[in-house]
Design an enzyme around this catalytic site. Structure first.
Site, PDB file in Angstrom:
ATOM      1  N   LYS A 204       0.947  -1.045   0.047  1.00  0.00           N
ATOM      2  CA  LYS A 204       0.078   0.008   0.074  1.00  0.00           C
ATOM      3  C   LYS A 204       0.834   1.207  -0.147  1.00  0.00           C
ATOM      4  O   LYS A 204       2.202   1.202   0.166  1.00  0.00           O
ATOM      5  CB  LYS A 204      -0.797   0.003   1.228  1.00  0.00           C
ATOM      6  CG  LYS A 204      -1.895  -1.143   1.154  1.00  0.00           C
ATOM      7  CD  LYS A 204      -2.738  -1.339   2.312  1.00  0.00           C
ATOM      8  CE  LYS A 204      -3.732  -2.250   2.493  1.00  0.00           C
ATOM      9  NZ  LYS A 204      -4.799  -2.149   3.628  1.00  0.00           N
TER      10      LYS A 204
ATOM     11  N   TYR B 275     -12.503  -2.840  -3.247  1.00  0.00           N
ATOM     12  CA  TYR B 275     -13.038  -2.609  -1.832  1.00  0.00           C
ATOM     13  C   TYR B 275     -14.351  -2.754  -1.596  1.00  0.00           C
ATOM     14  O   TYR B 275     -14.822  -2.287  -0.644  1.00  0.00           O
ATOM     15  CB  TYR B 275     -12.132  -1.517  -0.940  1.00  0.00           C
ATOM     16  CG  TYR B 275     -10.812  -1.721  -0.408  1.00  0.00           C
ATOM     17  CD1 TYR B 275     -10.500  -3.068   0.339  1.00  0.00           C
ATOM     18  CD2 TYR B 275      -9.665  -0.818  -0.728  1.00  0.00           C
ATOM     19  CE1 TYR B 275      -9.293  -3.088   0.777  1.00  0.00           C
ATOM     20  CE2 TYR B 275      -8.449  -1.049  -0.189  1.00  0.00           C
ATOM     21  CZ  TYR B 275      -8.291  -2.237   0.476  1.00  0.00           C
ATOM     22  OH  TYR B 275      -7.098  -2.598   1.127  1.00  0.00           O
TER      23      TYR B 275
ATOM     24  N   ASN C  22      -1.828  -0.254   7.065  1.00  0.00           N
ATOM     25  CA  ASN C  22      -1.095  -1.691   7.481  1.00  0.00           C
ATOM     26  C   ASN C  22      -0.260  -2.108   6.657  1.00  0.00           C
ATOM     27  O   ASN C  22      -0.050  -3.449   6.655  1.00  0.00           O
ATOM     28  CB  ASN C  22      -2.351  -2.425   8.205  1.00  0.00           C
ATOM     29  CG  ASN C  22      -3.407  -2.664   7.227  1.00  0.00           C
ATOM     30  OD1 ASN C  22      -3.419  -2.433   5.895  1.00  0.00           O
ATOM     31  ND2 ASN C  22      -4.291  -3.364   7.587  1.00  0.00           N
TER      32      ASN C  22
ATOM     33  N   HIS D 238      -2.004  -5.446   1.221  1.00  0.00           N
ATOM     34  CA  HIS D 238      -3.226  -6.227   1.010  1.00  0.00           C
ATOM     35  C   HIS D 238      -2.996  -7.529   0.737  1.00  0.00           C
ATOM     36  O   HIS D 238      -1.852  -7.840  -0.021  1.00  0.00           O
ATOM     37  CB  HIS D 238      -3.951  -5.476   0.080  1.00  0.00           C
ATOM     38  CG  HIS D 238      -5.118  -6.223  -0.328  1.00  0.00           C
ATOM     39  ND1 HIS D 238      -6.374  -6.256   0.131  1.00  0.00           N
ATOM     40  CD2 HIS D 238      -5.539  -7.062  -1.448  1.00  0.00           C
ATOM     41  CE1 HIS D 238      -7.214  -7.393  -0.360  1.00  0.00           C
ATOM     42  NE2 HIS D 238      -6.550  -7.532  -1.284  1.00  0.00           N
TER      43      HIS D 238
ATOM     44  N   GLU E 183      -9.687 -10.181  -7.813  1.00  0.00           N
ATOM     45  CA  GLU E 183      -8.722  -8.926  -7.571  1.00  0.00           C
ATOM     46  C   GLU E 183      -7.712  -9.078  -8.803  1.00  0.00           C
ATOM     47  O   GLU E 183      -7.231  -8.054  -9.067  1.00  0.00           O
ATOM     48  CB  GLU E 183      -8.035  -9.142  -6.259  1.00  0.00           C
ATOM     49  CG  GLU E 183      -9.264  -8.730  -5.204  1.00  0.00           C
ATOM     50  CD  GLU E 183      -8.907  -9.286  -3.615  1.00  0.00           C
ATOM     51  OE1 GLU E 183      -7.676  -9.336  -3.567  1.00  0.00           O
ATOM     52  OE2 GLU E 183      -9.602  -8.855  -2.809  1.00  0.00           O
TER      53      GLU E 183
HETATM   54  P1  DAT Z   1      -7.567  -6.840   5.629  1.00  0.00           P
HETATM   55  O1  DAT Z   1      -6.691  -5.837   4.879  1.00  0.00           O
HETATM   56  O2  DAT Z   1      -7.016  -7.370   6.872  1.00  0.00           O
HETATM   57  O3  DAT Z   1      -8.289  -7.917   4.733  1.00  0.00           O
HETATM   58  P2  DAT Z   1     -10.303  -5.603   5.700  1.00  0.00           P
HETATM   59  O4  DAT Z   1     -10.430  -6.422   4.412  1.00  0.00           O
HETATM   60  O5  DAT Z   1     -11.251  -5.944   6.610  1.00  0.00           O
HETATM   61  O6  DAT Z   1      -8.934  -6.120   6.407  1.00  0.00           O
HETATM   62  O7  DAT Z   1     -10.172  -3.988   5.654  1.00  0.00           O
HETATM   63  C1  DAT Z   1      -9.600  -3.310   4.616  1.00  0.00           C
HETATM   64  C2  DAT Z   1      -8.515  -2.531   5.004  1.00  0.00           C
HETATM   65  O8  DAT Z   1      -9.412  -1.414   5.615  1.00  0.00           O
HETATM   66  C3  DAT Z   1      -7.589  -2.801   6.380  1.00  0.00           C
HETATM   67  O9  DAT Z   1      -6.630  -3.245   5.802  1.00  0.00           O
HETATM   68  C4  DAT Z   1      -7.476  -1.639   7.018  1.00  0.00           C
HETATM   69  C5  DAT Z   1      -8.746  -1.038   6.846  1.00  0.00           C
HETATM   70  N1  DAT Z   1      -9.739  -1.139   7.936  1.00  0.00           N
HETATM   71  C6  DAT Z   1     -10.347  -2.399   8.187  1.00  0.00           C
HETATM   72  N2  DAT Z   1     -11.166  -2.200   9.528  1.00  0.00           N
HETATM   73  C7  DAT Z   1     -10.935  -1.028   9.796  1.00  0.00           C
HETATM   74  C8  DAT Z   1     -11.572  -0.239  10.952  1.00  0.00           C
HETATM   75  N3  DAT Z   1     -12.323  -0.664  11.882  1.00  0.00           N
HETATM   76  N4  DAT Z   1     -10.904   0.934  11.159  1.00  0.00           N
HETATM   77  C9  DAT Z   1     -10.140   1.466  10.528  1.00  0.00           C
HETATM   78  N5  DAT Z   1      -9.623   1.012   9.354  1.00  0.00           N
HETATM   79  C10 DAT Z   1      -9.997  -0.367   9.171  1.00  0.00           C
HETATM   80 MG    MG Z   2      -9.492  -7.720   3.230  1.00  0.00          MG
END
Ligand code: DAT
Ligand code: MG
Length: 139
Positions: free
Chosen positions: A12, A52, A119, A122, A133
Site C-alpha cells: 500500500k 474494496y 497496515n 493487502h 482481484e
Molecule cells: P484486511 O486488509 O486485513 O483484509 P479488511 O479487508 O477488513 O482487512 O479491511 C480493509 C482495510 O481497511 C484494512 O486493511 C485496514 C482498513 N480497516 C479495516 N477495518 C478497519 C477499522 N475498523 N478501522 C479502520 N480501518 C480499518
Molecule cells: Mg480484506
C-alpha cells in the site's frame, strides 16, 4: 493433492512511501513464494472502489479509498502452494497495533491515529477474492 494458487498482494502507499517494498518482497521470497508479475501503480478511484466493494458504506471506506489514492502502490501476482492463506499469515491481522510480532504488520506497522488503519499490505482472502482481484489489477 496440489494446491498451487496465485494471490494478489499490494504494498500500500504507506509501504512504498516508507521504502519498505524491498523488505516486504524479501519476506515473500524468503518464505519461498514466486513473483509472477509486479508493477507500480497510481490507482484510479474506480479501481479502488471496485477492489474494496465489500467495505462500501462502512465508516472507514472513504478514508480507505483516499489513503489508497494518496501514492503509488506496488501490485504483485504471487504464486505458490496455499499462497492465499500463507501470505495472509505473513501479513498478520488487520490492526497493526495487535498484529503478531514476526508478521509484516506486526513488525513494520503501527497505529497513526487516523480514520483508517495504514497496515502496509493487502492480500486476497480466498480463492474467489484472488481471482476477482487479480483480474482487476492485472487485466
Ligand atoms: P484486511 O486488509 O486485513 O483484509 P479488511 O479487508 O477488513 O482487512 O479491511 C480493509 C482495510 O481497511 C484494512 O486493511 C485496514 C482498513 N480497516 C479495516 N477495518 C478497519 C477499522 N475498523 N478501522 C479502520 N480501518 C480499518
Ligand atoms: Mg480484506
Amino acid at each position: 493433492m496440489t494446491q498451487v494458487q496465485e494471490t494478489l498482494v499490494l504494498v500500500k502507499p504507506d509501504g512504498v512511501a516508507r521504502n519498505l517494498s524491498g523488505e516486504i518482497l524479501r519476506r515473500i521470497e524468503a518464505k519461498g513464494y514466486s513473483l509472477v508479475d509486479i508493477k507500480l501503480v497510481q490507482a484510479e478511484r474506480s479501481l479502488l472502489a471496485e477492489h474494496y466493494a465489500e467495505h462500501a458504506g462502512k465508516p472507514f471506506f472513504e478514508p480507505l479509498v483516499e489513503f489508497m489514492e494518496s501514492g503509488q502502490i506496488l501490485a504483485l501476482r504471487v504464486a505458490g502452494d496455499r499462497v492465499i492463506e500463507g501470505f495472509r499469515a505473513l501479513a498478520g491481522t488487520t490492526d497493526p497495533t495487535t498484529a503478531a510480532p514476526g508478521t509484516i504488520r506486526g513488525d513494520l506497522g503501527r497505529d497513526w491515529g487516523l480514520k483508517v488503519q495504514q497496515n502496509l499490505v493487502h492480500g486476497s482472502d480466498s480463492p474467489e477474492s484472488a481471482a476477482r482481484e487479480l483480474a482487476l489489477w492485472f487485466a
